[in-house]
Design a protein around this motif. Structure first.
Motif, short mmCIF file in Angstrom:
data_model
loop_
_atom_site.label_atom_id
_atom_site.label_comp_id
_atom_site.label_asym_id
_atom_site.label_seq_id
_atom_site.Cartn_x
_atom_site.Cartn_y
_atom_site.Cartn_z
N LEU A 1 -0.21 -9.48 6.39
CA LEU A 1 -0.42 -9.68 4.96
C LEU A 1 0.85 -9.33 4.17
O LEU A 1 1.22 -10.01 3.21
CB LEU A 1 -1.57 -8.79 4.51
CG LEU A 1 -2.47 -9.27 3.38
CD1 LEU A 1 -3.07 -10.61 3.71
CD2 LEU A 1 -3.59 -8.24 3.14
N ALA B 1 -2.38 2.20 5.89
CA ALA B 1 -3.34 1.29 5.25
C ALA B 1 -2.76 -0.10 5.10
O ALA B 1 -3.40 -1.00 4.56
CB ALA B 1 -3.75 1.83 3.89
N ALA B 2 -1.52 -0.30 5.56
CA ALA B 2 -0.87 -1.60 5.38
C ALA B 2 -1.23 -2.54 6.51
O ALA B 2 -1.33 -2.13 7.67
CB ALA B 2 0.64 -1.40 5.33
N TYR B 3 -1.44 -3.78 6.16
CA TYR B 3 -1.71 -4.79 7.19
C TYR B 3 -0.48 -5.70 7.26
O TYR B 3 -0.19 -6.46 6.33
CB TYR B 3 -2.97 -5.57 6.86
CG TYR B 3 -3.33 -6.56 7.94
CD1 TYR B 3 -3.56 -6.14 9.24
CD2 TYR B 3 -3.40 -7.91 7.66
CE1 TYR B 3 -3.85 -7.04 10.25
CE2 TYR B 3 -3.70 -8.83 8.66
CZ TYR B 3 -3.92 -8.38 9.95
OH TYR B 3 -4.19 -9.28 10.94
N ASN C 1 -9.75 -2.17 8.38
CA ASN C 1 -8.93 -1.22 7.63
C ASN C 1 -9.18 0.18 8.19
O ASN C 1 -10.19 0.81 7.90
CB ASN C 1 -9.28 -1.30 6.14
CG ASN C 1 -8.30 -0.52 5.30
OD1 ASN C 1 -7.70 0.45 5.76
ND2 ASN C 1 -8.12 -0.94 4.04
N THR D 1 0.86 -1.18 0.00
CA THR D 1 0.00 0.00 0.00
C THR D 1 0.89 1.23 0.00
O THR D 1 2.01 1.20 0.51
CB THR D 1 -0.90 0.07 1.25
OG1 THR D 1 -0.06 0.06 2.40
CG2 THR D 1 -1.87 -1.08 1.29
N PHE E 1 -9.50 -8.20 8.93
CA PHE E 1 -8.98 -7.14 9.80
C PHE E 1 -9.75 -5.85 9.51
O PHE E 1 -10.49 -5.73 8.53
CB PHE E 1 -7.48 -6.93 9.56
CG PHE E 1 -7.13 -6.74 8.12
CD1 PHE E 1 -7.19 -5.48 7.54
CD2 PHE E 1 -6.74 -7.82 7.32
CE1 PHE E 1 -6.87 -5.29 6.20
CE2 PHE E 1 -6.42 -7.64 5.98
CZ PHE E 1 -6.50 -6.38 5.42
N THR F 1 -8.10 2.99 7.58
CA THR F 1 -8.16 4.16 6.71
C THR F 1 -9.54 4.31 6.06
O THR F 1 -9.82 5.31 5.44
CB THR F 1 -7.11 4.09 5.59
OG1 THR F 1 -7.39 2.95 4.77
CG2 THR F 1 -5.71 3.97 6.17
N LEU F 2 -10.35 3.27 6.21
CA LEU F 2 -11.68 3.38 5.62
C LEU F 2 -12.64 4.01 6.64
O LEU F 2 -12.55 3.72 7.83
CB LEU F 2 -12.20 1.99 5.22
CG LEU F 2 -11.42 1.31 4.11
CD1 LEU F 2 -12.01 -0.05 3.81
CD2 LEU F 2 -11.38 2.15 2.85
N THR G 1 -5.23 -2.31 10.46
CA THR G 1 -4.08 -1.92 9.64
C THR G 1 -3.25 -0.92 10.44
O THR G 1 -3.66 -0.46 11.50
CB THR G 1 -4.54 -1.25 8.34
OG1 THR G 1 -5.34 -0.12 8.66
CG2 THR G 1 -5.34 -2.22 7.49
C1 LIG Z 1 -7.22 -0.17 3.21
O1 LIG Z 1 -7.97 0.72 2.44
C2 LIG Z 1 -7.22 1.52 1.55
C3 LIG Z 1 -8.17 2.52 0.91
O2 LIG Z 1 -9.19 1.87 0.21
C4 LIG Z 1 -6.56 0.65 0.52
O3 LIG Z 1 -5.76 1.41 -0.38
C5 LIG Z 1 -5.67 -0.35 1.24
O4 LIG Z 1 -5.10 -1.26 0.31
C6 LIG Z 1 -6.46 -1.11 2.29
N1 LIG Z 1 -5.52 -1.93 3.05
C7 LIG Z 1 -5.43 -3.25 2.95
C8 LIG Z 1 -4.36 -3.91 3.73
O5 LIG Z 1 -6.20 -3.91 2.29
#
Ligand SMILES: *[C@@H]1O[C@H](CO)[C@@H](O)[C@H](O)[C@H]1NC(C)=O
Length: 612
Positions: free
Chosen positions: A238, A233-235, A385, A228, A383, A387-388, A584
């Motif tokens: 994963l 936004a990184a998990y 997210n 990402t 998980f 940032t959403l 995340t």
């Molecule tokens: C979390 O959401 C953001 C925005 O939609 C996205 O870019 C990002 O890939 C998501 N993170 C994961 C780990 O999926």
């Protein structure tokens, strides 16, 4: 003095690196016209390859695609032209005439050979000290043992994921060179994955490329961008899974396209002495283990503490203690890393011990029991997210644990082994309908469970005396076992919820279990306490002394070695300490902790219904 030496080594390496690039760019520009295929792609075995039996499968000098560099940032910058002009000029005026000239060409060949010889002595800065470190038995014994290993002429795969960790890289390269020297340069494949590093990893991987090219060690060095753009936004689990699977890609390609199978996969993390790695391979082979891990020790306020507690669980599913390296000086063993009594005893004798899961720096994996059997790295996907906007995530109390990719990997190893055991038994008549038990000698059924709790009713199943088997070691209630504070989990909220005690949970689990874990064939996952992984800045000498005491206790050598092979393997625990990242936010995202049941039977059924 030491610094001057380092600088000189480094300068020499950089010079050699430059040289290799010249040679490579010279050859590649002249040959690229004739070949259409991507030179970095592993090629399918042709008829000719099949005919030439007995030749080295991993001969990098013969098969150019065995040395590949992917994803290097080759964009032009302001000085690209100037630099290119400079080295071409040097090449045209000094190098090329010298290499091709009648009088000087043999000298040039000589200087390349001596450069290789010199490179093979590359010992790094930390690795150079390895032979002086104390170990529980003498270094000559190590050497003897390794000769056996080397004679077998197996192929080894070195996997590395580098994420802004340039301070280890030179020493890790030194370790690889040392391994190549022992095993032979074409018995090794090195896969380095640079996951979005922002330090000098890129330059240092150039250097690794140069050294490995000159030595003829096959490799793939690859750089990939982060998953990402926004770190929030990184998990992390994963990302771990993604990076490791990418690092394993050549392993699968070499098998699919060229039918090359590796004997063991060595994951290099932090810094580990070459002999300790060989030792761990040896233990892996003699125990037919799916995985053998070292132990990693981080410096902490002048002490060394066991540090990879996020991913390590003893055979009861408990977290390791954050012990000091000197914990052995307390003979009661209540402060050593593994909480499980049997493991603690073996730890005290410097013997490998069985665990539910481990990673702990450098570890050795048997690909036949894992990657070749279809297991890859994965992580939970439900998980939150962060940032959403308003993505409220309510998870049921028995939802899958959102922990590290290694923890997932370990559980997959347990399930795969159980399934393998079932397949073996499926050949026999009458037993085919029931989920099968492993071929273990019938054990007495412990009816009366101590403390009135954990034992539960023995589960009866048609087809055989399936009995719930109490682990042989007494499972004592350890109040600290569940209260995590962890190097990796230091952001853990203290006391926000008190996890229920393991025994309560076990009771709960008992009612759900149809077939207890203890009847399935157990996965062989071991920790070898003699394999020490450390980090930059660690004073190895003190650490080694803490762990193993004064050197040269020759009298114990044989005694120790005989016990390296485990006789009794425990089944998987019914529950484990699940430390999860539910949101995340990268590596340091907060972790929560709970105790979660683990039922192999249930896992098998789930997978069957999903048909994976
Ligand atoms: C979390 O959401 C953001 C925005 O939609 C996205 O870019 C990002 O890939 C998501 N993170 C994961 C780990 O999926």
């Amino acid at each position: 003095m030491a610094i001057a030496l380092r600088r000189r080594t480094l300068l020499r390496l950089i010079f050699l690196g430059g040289l290799v690039f010249l040679v490579r760019s010279f050859f590649s520009s002249s040959s690229s016209a004739s070949s259409v295929t991507d030179p970095t792609e592993i090629q399918k075995q042709g008829v000719l390859d099949l005919v030439k039996r007995g030749e080295k499968a991993l001969d990098a000098r013969k098969y150019k695609f065995l040395q590949a560099r992917l994803g290097r940032d080759d964009r032009e910058d302001l000085f690209s032209d100037v630099i290119k002009d400079g080295y071409m000029d040097y090449w045209d005026r000094f190098q090329k005439p010298y290499m091709t000239g009648h009088e000087t060409s043999h000298m040039d060949a000589q200087s390349v050979l001596s450069a290789i010889e010199q490179l093979l002595t590359l010992n790094g800065w930390v690795a150079a000290l390895c032979p002086t470190l104390t170990r529980p038995f003498s270094q000559n014994k190590y050497e003897e043992a390794h000769e056996d290993l080397v004679k077998q002429n197996h192929l080894y795969y070195v996997g590395m994921v580098i994420h802004s960790a340039d301070h280890f890289l030179i020493d890790q390269l030194a370790v690889i060179v040392q391994l190549a020297k022992r095993f032979g340069t074409s018995n090794l494949f090195v896969s380095m994955l640079d996951y979005d590093s922002s330090d000098s990893t890129e330059t240092l991987t150039d250097l690794c490329e140069a050294v490995l090219t000159l030595l003829g060690v096959p490799f793939r060095i690859r750089r990939v961008p982060g998953m990402t753009f926004d770190p929030a936004a990184a998990y992390y689990p994963l990302e771990e899974a993604h990076a490791r699977n990418l690092a394993l890609e050549p392993l699968h390609e070499l098998y699919e396209k060229r039918n090359i199978k590796f004997h063991r996969v060595i994951w290099l993390k932090g810094f580990t002495c070459p002999n300790d790695i060989l030792e761990t391979i040896k233990i892996s082979v003699s125990n037919e283990a799916a995985m053998v891990c070292g132990m990693d020790w981080a410096e902490h306020n002048g002490f060394f503490i066991f540090s990879d507690r996020w991913r390590t669980r003893d055979i009861n599913g408990d977290q390791f203690r954050q012990s000091k390296s000197s914990s052995l000086s307390d003979s009661s063993l209540i402060s050593v890393p593994p909480r499980d009594v049997e493991a603690a005893k073996r730890y005290a004798q410097h013997l490998p011990f069985q665990v539910f899961c481990c990673e702990s720096g450098t570890h050795v994996v048997d690909p036949a029991q894992s990657y070749y059997a279809g297991i890859s790295y994965r992580a939970g996907d439900d998980f939150h997210n962060a940032t959403l906007p308003k993505d409220v995530n309510i998870r049921p109390p028995d939802a899958k644990c959102l922990d590290s990719t290694q923890a997932w990997f370990c559980r997959d190893l347990w399930v795969a082994k159980a399934r393998e055991g079932m397949k073996d038994l499926e050949q026999e008549p009458d037993l085919s309908e029931v989920p099968q038990m492993k071929k273990r000698e019938p054990e007495p059924i412990p009816q009366a469970a101590e403390g009135g709790g954990g034992g539960g009713k023995p589960a009866a199943a048609p087809g055989g005396p399936i009995a719930f088997r109490k682990p042989q070691n007494n499972r004592k209630i350890d109040a600290d076992a569940n209260a995590g504070s962890d190097y990796d989990a230091s952001d853990l909220p203290q006391n926000d919820d008190v996890p229920s005690s393991p025994d309560d949970d076990e009771d709960q689990q008992q009612t759900k279990l149809t077939i207890p874990n203890s009847v399935f064939l157990p996965a062989r996952i071991l920790v070898n306490p003699r394999c020490v992984t450390t980090y930059a800045g660690v004073s190895h000498t003190q650490l080694a002394l803490d762990l193993f005491g004064p050197p040269d206790r020759e009298d114990r050598d044989d005694e120790i070695k005989k016990k390296d092979v485990l006789e009794d393997w425990e089944g998987a625990p019914n529950s484990f300490v699940c430390q999860e990242q539910q949101t995340t936010g990268g590596r340091r995202a907060p972790k929560n902790q709970r105790r979660l049941g683990f039922s192999i039977h249930q896992e098998l059924e789930e997978r069957e219904s999903l048909a994976i």
